[in-house]
Design a protein around this motif. Structure first.
Motif, PDB file in Angstrom:
ATOM      1  N   GLN A 231      79.208 -36.204 -60.048  1.00  0.00           N
ATOM      2  CA  GLN A 231      80.417 -35.382 -60.167  1.00  0.00           C
ATOM      3  C   GLN A 231      81.204 -35.745 -61.423  1.00  0.00           C
ATOM      4  OE1 GLN A 231      81.229 -32.727 -58.285  1.00  0.00           O
ATOM      5  NE2 GLN A 231      82.881 -32.409 -59.779  1.00  0.00           N
ATOM      6  N   GLN A 232      81.251 -37.049 -61.742  1.00  0.00           N
ATOM      7  CA  GLN A 232      81.981 -37.490 -62.931  1.00  0.00           C
ATOM      8  C   GLN A 232      81.346 -36.911 -64.196  1.00  0.00           C
ATOM      9  OE1 GLN A 232      82.369 -41.758 -63.134  1.00  0.00           O
ATOM     10  NE2 GLN A 232      83.682 -41.700 -64.958  1.00  0.00           N
ATOM     11  N   ILE A 233      80.018 -36.935 -64.239  1.00  0.00           N
ATOM     12  CA  ILE A 233      79.312 -36.370 -65.402  1.00  0.00           C
ATOM     13  C   ILE A 233      79.503 -34.865 -65.441  1.00  0.00           C
ATOM     14  CG2 ILE A 233      77.045 -35.990 -66.453  1.00  0.00           C
ATOM     15  CD1 ILE A 233      76.211 -38.683 -65.086  1.00  0.00           C
TER      16      ILE A 233
ATOM     17  N   ASN B 182      76.468 -23.351 -63.240  1.00  0.00           N
ATOM     18  CA  ASN B 182      75.727 -23.978 -62.143  1.00  0.00           C
ATOM     19  C   ASN B 182      74.261 -24.218 -62.494  1.00  0.00           C
ATOM     20  OD1 ASN B 182      77.863 -24.309 -60.375  1.00  0.00           O
ATOM     21  ND2 ASN B 182      77.613 -22.289 -59.450  1.00  0.00           N
ATOM     22  N   GLN B 183      73.754 -23.504 -63.475  1.00  0.00           N
ATOM     23  CA  GLN B 183      72.390 -23.771 -63.948  1.00  0.00           C
ATOM     24  C   GLN B 183      72.314 -25.188 -64.526  1.00  0.00           C
ATOM     25  OE1 GLN B 183      71.161 -20.722 -66.734  1.00  0.00           O
ATOM     26  NE2 GLN B 183      72.036 -19.090 -65.482  1.00  0.00           N
ATOM     27  N   LEU B 184      73.349 -25.560 -65.268  1.00  0.00           N
ATOM     28  CA  LEU B 184      73.398 -26.903 -65.846  1.00  0.00           C
ATOM     29  C   LEU B 184      73.587 -27.956 -64.752  1.00  0.00           C
ATOM     30  CD1 LEU B 184      75.719 -26.280 -68.950  1.00  0.00           C
ATOM     31  CD2 LEU B 184      73.262 -25.918 -68.730  1.00  0.00           C
ATOM     32  N   LYS B 185      74.439 -27.655 -63.790  1.00  0.00           N
ATOM     33  CA  LYS B 185      74.690 -28.597 -62.698  1.00  0.00           C
ATOM     34  C   LYS B 185      73.417 -28.890 -61.922  1.00  0.00           C
ATOM     35  CE  LYS B 185      77.773 -29.478 -58.787  1.00  0.00           C
ATOM     36  NZ  LYS B 185      78.888 -28.943 -57.948  1.00  0.00           N
TER      37      LYS B 185
ATOM     38  N   GLN C  17      68.363 -48.303 -58.255  1.00  0.00           N
ATOM     39  CA  GLN C  17      68.789 -49.269 -57.242  1.00  0.00           C
ATOM     40  C   GLN C  17      68.990 -48.620 -55.873  1.00  0.00           C
ATOM     41  OE1 GLN C  17      72.303 -51.014 -59.031  1.00  0.00           O
ATOM     42  NE2 GLN C  17      71.165 -51.552 -60.887  1.00  0.00           N
ATOM     43  N   GLN C  18      68.619 -47.329 -55.793  1.00  0.00           N
ATOM     44  CA  GLN C  18      68.701 -46.558 -54.544  1.00  0.00           C
ATOM     45  C   GLN C  18      70.110 -46.565 -53.960  1.00  0.00           C
ATOM     46  OE1 GLN C  18      65.498 -48.329 -52.198  1.00  0.00           O
ATOM     47  NE2 GLN C  18      64.053 -46.806 -52.983  1.00  0.00           N
ATOM     48  N   GLN C  19      71.088 -46.428 -54.846  1.00  0.00           N
ATOM     49  CA  GLN C  19      72.479 -46.333 -54.439  1.00  0.00           C
ATOM     50  C   GLN C  19      72.913 -44.875 -54.397  1.00  0.00           C
ATOM     51  OE1 GLN C  19      74.569 -48.672 -57.345  1.00  0.00           O
ATOM     52  NE2 GLN C  19      73.897 -50.634 -56.516  1.00  0.00           N
ATOM     53  N   ASP C  20      74.065 -44.643 -53.791  1.00  0.00           N
ATOM     54  CA  ASP C  20      74.603 -43.281 -53.740  1.00  0.00           C
ATOM     55  C   ASP C  20      74.979 -42.811 -55.151  1.00  0.00           C
ATOM     56  OD1 ASP C  20      75.803 -40.995 -52.061  1.00  0.00           O
ATOM     57  OD2 ASP C  20      77.470 -41.590 -53.362  1.00  0.00           O
ATOM     58  N   VAL C  21      74.615 -41.577 -55.486  1.00  0.00           N
ATOM     59  CA  VAL C  21      74.832 -41.070 -56.845  1.00  0.00           C
ATOM     60  C   VAL C  21      75.818 -39.909 -56.902  1.00  0.00           C
ATOM     61  CG1 VAL C  21      72.556 -41.807 -57.650  1.00  0.00           C
ATOM     62  CG2 VAL C  21      72.838 -39.505 -56.673  1.00  0.00           C
TER      63      VAL C  21
END
Length: 453
Positions: free
Chosen positions: A70-72, A91-94, A61-65
């Protein structure tokens, strides 16, 4: 060698990771470990898979993610920090999580599948990092590395036979192999997921392909029970049951183990052991082949589900009309509707459906076609319908089982609208009104498990 799979509740946070690591290391045969995505930590918590679906929808929906990312990410970061995994590794996972929207997908359905699958992928990678941090020999393997090839159905993939040959040829490393569940790759290299809860399927496929001695499935219940604890107070745990008993009971709502996951285990004749992560000392429930199985009870379990509806059709001399049922099936085919059962008499028949496949419009159009083409004397749609499955290998050679099922229902004035005994003689299906189903389950359970004690 054992394949062991852990459900989302078993991988929800650092303390749960600690529990599953103890379980893994308590048995040297637990060589292959299948992960789910992190589940709920408490009642109102979010499952990571649901957060990933929200992430995918915001991208579409082209919304801010940024906030959902961050929650995930916080879920994985908290687990990693609990075990003091370095920020460099975490940070590799991030980065993988953040880069998901930049990848190329065949269509939006494949995008959603890829986002969902990363709940398991990131958790398997994280578990590998944690084990290595604890100086445990562990290796991560993706579905692509293992050769898990699936059909081109992004949200409901089926494992393809070539996968088993690929697994047979795969050289298992020393130590523990950590594998993300829930997905495979299509022949075109796109991620496609199994149906929800499909990490069970991955575990069963690996158990088959690696010729495991046992497939251990750890979840948050002590065992599979003879009845739903929400209906029957303190039902008996089932110590041992057959594959086909589980299949029959799963049809009517036994949801501890994904019903599709039983098929790879059956094909490989791999016993399944359902156990509790929080009480690993308990034996749980063994699910085994019927060969050499000895039933301790007449019935193994009783279950009910109310997502059914019935279509009742009456026409005089129905039994003499050639092609009547064929015409009816053509109408179902036209609307892409599958039916579950079709008990019939000489002048009438009842068709039972999983009503979740209907919209109101489809139902009305289908019934109108039936009236126009088949001219029934009467046609009635029955939405108030539940199915009860009474299942047990011990029923096969036992006389009087039907009476023992029906008598307590009649005594409680519970009407039975349909009775169907399977050809295997290990199951009896009853149709009742939805409001009567819980009471019927309690009466049947009492008559077989309590009154006879």
């Amino acid at each position: 060698m054992k394949v062991v799979k852990f459900g989302g509740s078993s991988l929800a946070d650092g303390p749960h990771f600690e529990k599953i690591i103890k379980i893994i290391m308590a048995d040297s045969e637990r060589q292959v470990v299948v992960t789910s995505a992190p589940g709920k930590r408490f009642a109102n918590d979010d499952k990571v898979t649901d957060l990933l679906i929200e992430y995918a929808n915001r991208v579409l929906q082209q919304q801010d993610v940024q906030s959902i990312q961050q929650q995930i990410w916080t879920r994985y970061q908290q687990i990693g920090t609990y075990f003091e995994v370095t920020n460099t590794k975490l940070n590799q996972l991030k980065q993988i999580l953040i880069e998901l929207p930049t990848k190329t997908y065949k269509n939006n359905s494949y995008l959603l599948a890829a986002f969902k699958a990363h709940g398991e992928i990131l958790n398997a990678m994280l578990l590998t990092m944690v084990l290595q941090k604890l100086n445990i020999n562990a290796h991560f393997a993706s579905s692509g590395e293992l050769g898990l090839v699936v059909s081109a159905a992004p949200q409901d993939a089926q494992i393809l036979p070539v996968s088993y040959q690929n697994l047979t040829n795969y050289q298992l490393p020393k130590g523990r192999l950590i594998v993300p569940g829930f997905y495979g790759l299509t022949k075109q290299g796109q991620i496609a997921t199994f149906s929800r809860g499909g990490s069970d399927i991955t575990g069963a496929v690996l158990a088959n392909g690696f010729h495991a001695r046992v497939y251990e499935n750890f979840t948050d219940v002590d065992a599979i029970y003879a009845a739903n604890p929400a209906i029957v107070s303190n039902p008996r745990p089932i110590a041992k049951m057959t594959y086909r008993e589980l299949r029959e009971l799963s049809y009517a709502g036994f949801s501890v183990f994904h019903d599709e996951a039983i098929l790879p285990a059956i094909a490989g004749q791999i016993p399944i052991n359902v156990r509790n992560t929080n009480k690993p000392e308990l034996a749980g429930t063994m699910i085994v082949p019927a060969k050499n199985f000895h039933a301790d009870n007449v019935i193994t379990g009783v279950a009910t589900s109310d997502h059914f509806a019935a279509l009742y059709l009456h026409r005089y001399l129905l039994n003499r009309e050639v092609g009547f049922t064929l015409k009816l099936l053509h109408i179902f085919y036209k609307y892409h509707i599958s039916y579950e059962h079709m008990p019939s008499g000489i002048d009438d028949l009842t068709v039972i459906f999983d009503k979740r496949q209907f919209t109101k419009g489809v139902r009305e159009k289908m019934c109108q076609d039936i009236r126009l083409q088949l001219h029934p004397d009467s046609l009635e749609w029955i939405d108030d319908y539940a199915i009860i499955m009474v299942v047990g290998e011990g029923m096969r050679n036992k006389i009087g089982v039907m009476e023992k099922i029906i008598a307590p229902l009649a005594a409680q004035n519970i009407g039975v609208h349909m009775i169907n005994q399977g050809a295997s003689r290990i199951s009896i299906m009853l149709g009742t009104k939805k409001k009567d189903a819980p009471a019927a389950v309690r009466q049947i359970y009492h008559n077989f498990f309590i009154a006879g004690d």
